[in-house]
Design a protein around this motif. Structure first.
Motif, mmCIF file in Angstrom:
data_model
loop_
_atom_site.group_PDB
_atom_site.id
_atom_site.type_symbol
_atom_site.label_atom_id
_atom_site.label_comp_id
_atom_site.label_asym_id
_atom_site.label_seq_id
_atom_site.Cartn_x
_atom_site.Cartn_y
_atom_site.Cartn_z
ATOM 1 N N VAL A 1 -22.065 38.145 8.100
ATOM 2 C CA VAL A 1 -21.582 36.781 8.325
ATOM 3 C C VAL A 1 -21.914 35.903 7.124
ATOM 4 N N LEU B 1 -18.223 34.258 13.196
ATOM 5 C CA LEU B 1 -17.455 33.816 12.032
ATOM 6 C C LEU B 1 -16.544 32.643 12.350
ATOM 7 N N ASP C 1 -19.048 40.783 17.091
ATOM 8 C CA ASP C 1 -19.212 40.971 15.645
ATOM 9 C C ASP C 1 -19.818 42.317 15.291
ATOM 10 N N THR D 1 -12.673 37.460 5.703
ATOM 11 C CA THR D 1 -13.842 38.295 5.984
ATOM 12 C C THR D 1 -13.917 39.549 5.130
#
Length: 724
Positions: free
Chosen positions: A26, A105, A153, A266
């Motif tokens: 992250v 995120l 995540d 990401t």
């Protein structure tokens, strides 16, 4: 370090790595991993020091202080606009959302949140480990792992590592508490391995209408991976096109019908940060000059989006009562629209020309640079260097955008059949792949622009669709698309589309033709069959930007149908480009390695089988049987003793082990009667007794004992009987 402690440390290290690696990713995405690493190191060092001098109550107090300090630090970094929305109800709702699948995120201050949250579990779990409270240490670390699993995540591989680590720490706690040492580790290993393999092989994830559990050709639809992706988009491998009609649009001008835009990259996809707010009437338009564009949209299938030309400023109809607006300016319905349901949209379309965009400058608002220049810390230098090379001597953000758009159009081929990226999408597409589809093109262009200091974002929706009458278009699932929006001061967001339009339209037309010829009933509405398909417009409109300048204003696609690197009609119909089974030169490629998750499950299964074999004695018996196959010669007495022991291995494998107190002769006589021929077996026992307890044996007698056992081993080993 004793065995239990070693096992606990290894297990806790694996558990800590699992949740820390998720939180580290992250911070890497938002560019703050150095502070995160420092926070983890300080928490770990504090745990080791404090664990030796203070009691559990003090440590719990320190943990609470770390949590409070982290939360306060997170709040201090939030923008004022976000703090104003932070009511007790909102905090509770956000917490519930995190525990039910809201990705970390998606938080505006995701990096700060991760850095703030990580010290507490690291400190508490390792403090407890120092105090030899391994079960509680596993529980503290397991809570952190559970959090990142619930947010979605943590992937399967990371979760497996964490679960195994927690199980090992728990086993160490049990072993130390009951004084069993590591004697039960094999049992724990078998149980954990069985859990992992069962979870990996029996899990079923249901899909939606546009992404069924067993999709055709093992590929998701483009629509499912883009339009239906909601708050995040993962860049996948091969996709297919759905020809089903989704909605009709009545509008005096064609446009790209946008449904979402994403700000945070990401490395393997896109995330929309922030929470949507309720639609309460008129919305602000772009900062520059605009013209009005009205649209009347009618759902022909159940849809969960509100497509609209950028930028929507007003929505009417029943959907307006529960519609919401994302922080990026897109409309979202509060429920799915039923077939036949209609809504109206009024948009303000930017009318800036290339000259306006060149003069726009680089005086970007801070809110734009904070959100739309973000790149993961792992973005490679070669991506940045190539981007700078492609941008060349371009002096304005507009010229950089045009240069990068044209580079991707000319250097990459269009294909729906591609393997999933194994790393950063932009890096993979630029340096390891020759072909891709819109998601790859748009992602790569945004990354290249951001690396050159140009704010850009990833947008999804539908291309204009098929013209079926005056000012009316039918839009199908195959019209779903991704493109790029670049921000210009005093103008707003302007669309660029680096995906080559020629092969894309060819693939869409071929898929629609195939569906019509196959008798599909949901690909047309009354009066549309055979109409001219116009997924994109190849000319400008009064007041819009000249297409020859290279920018893509609303409703215009500048991609050339004569791109020398496109793959042609037949290849586009089949997906085009090198597929998963071919190399870049067209020949066969090496088989791809299994996924990390598959490898970890395989390792777990292997460890489980090995531990089970050890527990049941299979390993020991197998090792003994292998050792009995051949005998290294030394002196006569040693050779005679070794020959008997090889014979005993055969008897144990065939009958039973030797009992306590049972003499070698008594054991052999009780189990081997008639097995190999009594005289030979008795001779081996006699020579053993003389060598072990008597005056020894001669070399000839030892040779005879060894030869006898060799013959018995061959007769008892099927594979040796076959090849002797």
């Amino acid at each position: 370090m004793d065995g239990s402690r070693a096992l606990a440390v290894v297990g806790l290290a694996a558990l800590t790595w699992a949740y820390v690696s998720v939180l580290w990713r992250v911070t890497d995405v938002v560019g703050g991993s150095v502070r995160f690493a420092a926070a983890v190191a300080v928490a770990l060092g504090l745990a080791v020091v404090v664990g030796r001098v203070v009691g559990v109550r003090v440590a719990v107090g320190v943990t609470a202080l770390l949590v409070a300090a982290g939360f306060a630090g997170y709040l201090l970094t939030l923008p004022a606009s976000q703090l104003q929305l932070l009511t007790p109800d909102r905090i509770i709702n956000d917490t519930i959302a995190l525990l039910t699948g809201l990705s970390i995120l998606r938080l505006v201050g995701a990096g700060t949140w991760a850095t703030a949250i990580v010290p507490a579990p690291v400190f508490l779990s390792w403090y407890l480990a120092v105090r030899r409270r391994y079960g509680l240490a596993a529980a503290a670390g397991g809570a952190a792992l559970a959090l990142v699993v619930l947010t979605g995540d943590a992937d399967g591989a990371v979760t497996l590592v964490g679960v195994v680590g927690a199980a090992l720490s728990g086993a160490a706690s049990t072993a130390e508490r009951h004084g069993t040492g590591l004697r039960q580790v094999d049992v724990v290993t078998v149980v954990v391995a069985a859990m992992i393999v069962a979870a990996a092989t029996l899990s079923v994830v249901p899909g939606a209408a546009t992404s069924p559990v067993l999709p055709d050709r093992d590929s998701p639809t483009a629509e499912a991976s883009l339009v239906e992706a909601d708050d995040s988009v993962e860049v996948v491998g091969s996709i297919r096109l759905s020809p089903s009609v989704r909605f009709r649009v009545e509008s005096e001008r064609a446009s790209y019908w946008q449904t979402a835009s994403y700000d945070r990259y990401t490395g393997d996809g896109w995330v929309r940060t922030g929470e949507a707010s309720a639609y309460e009437g008129q919305l602000a338009g772009p900062p520059g000059e605009t013209r009005a564009l009205r649209q009347l949209v009618t759902a022909e299938d159940t849809i969960s989006v509100l497509p609209a030309a950028w930028k929507p400023v007003e929505v009417s109809g029943d959907v307006a009562t529960d519609a919401s607006v994302t922080p990026q300016g897109n409309l979202r319905p509060g429920r799915s629209l039923r077939p036949g349901e209609t809504y109206g949209v009024r948009s303000r379309v930017p009318t800036a020309d290339p000259g306006d965009l060149r003069r726009a400058g680089t005086d970007y608002p801070e809110r734009v640079t904070d959100a739309y220049l973000q790149l993961p810390g792992s973005t490679t230098d070669r991506v940045r260097e190539l981007s700078a090379e492609v941008a060349g001597d371009a002096e304005t953000p507009y010229d950089k955008a045009v240069a990068i758009e044209r580079y991707l159009e000319s250097e990459k081929q269009y294909s729906l059949s591609v393997p999933a990226p194994s790393g950063d999408v932009a890096d993979t597409f630029l340096f390891e792949r020759e072909a891709g589809y819109c998601t790859y093109y748009a992602t790569t262009m945004v990354v290249m622009l951001r690396s050159q200091g140009v704010p850009a974002r990833f947008a999804t929706g539908y291309t204009p669709g098929e013209a079926v009458g005056d000012d009316e278009r039918v839009v199908r699932g195959l019209d779903s698309h991704a493109w790029v929006e670049v921000y210009f001061p005093d103008v707003g967001w302007i669309r660029f589309d680096p995906t080559p339009s020629g092969p894309r339209e060819t693939a869409e037309t071929a898929r629609l033709t195939e569906a019509r010829q196959g008798g599909a009933t949901d690909v047309d509405v009354a009066g549309t069959n055979g109409s001219e398909t116009t997924p994109s417009i190849q000319g400008g409109n009064p007041g819009e930007i000249d297409v020859s300048e290279g920018v893509t204003p609303v409703g215009v696609n500048v991609s050339s149908n004569e791109n020398p690197n496109t793959t042609g009609t037949e290849e586009s119909r089949q997906g085009g480009g090198p597929g998963p089974g071919s190399g870049s030169d067209g020949g066969p490629s090496l088989p791809s390695l299994p996924s990390t998750r598959t490898l970890l499950v395989g390792v777990a299964a292997l460890l489980g089988v090995t531990a089970g074999a050890y527990r049941t004695g299979t390993v020991e018996r197998t090792a003994g049987l292998l050792a009995a196959q051949f005998q290294r010669r030394r002196d006569p007495d040693t050779d005679a003793v070794r020959a008997y022991r090889r014979l005993a291995v055969l008897l144990e494998r065939r009958y039973r082990p030797r009992r306590s107190g049972e003499t070698p002769r008594g054991y052999v006589e009780s189990v081997a009667t008639g097995m190999f021929g009594g005289d030979d077996v008795e001779q081996v026992v006699e020579l053993y007794e003389r060598a072990e307890y008597g005056h020894g044996v001669s070399a000839a007698e030892a040779d005879e004992a060894v030869a006898t056992v060799d013959r018995l081993v061959r007769s008892a080993t099927p594979i040796r009987r076959r090849f002797r």
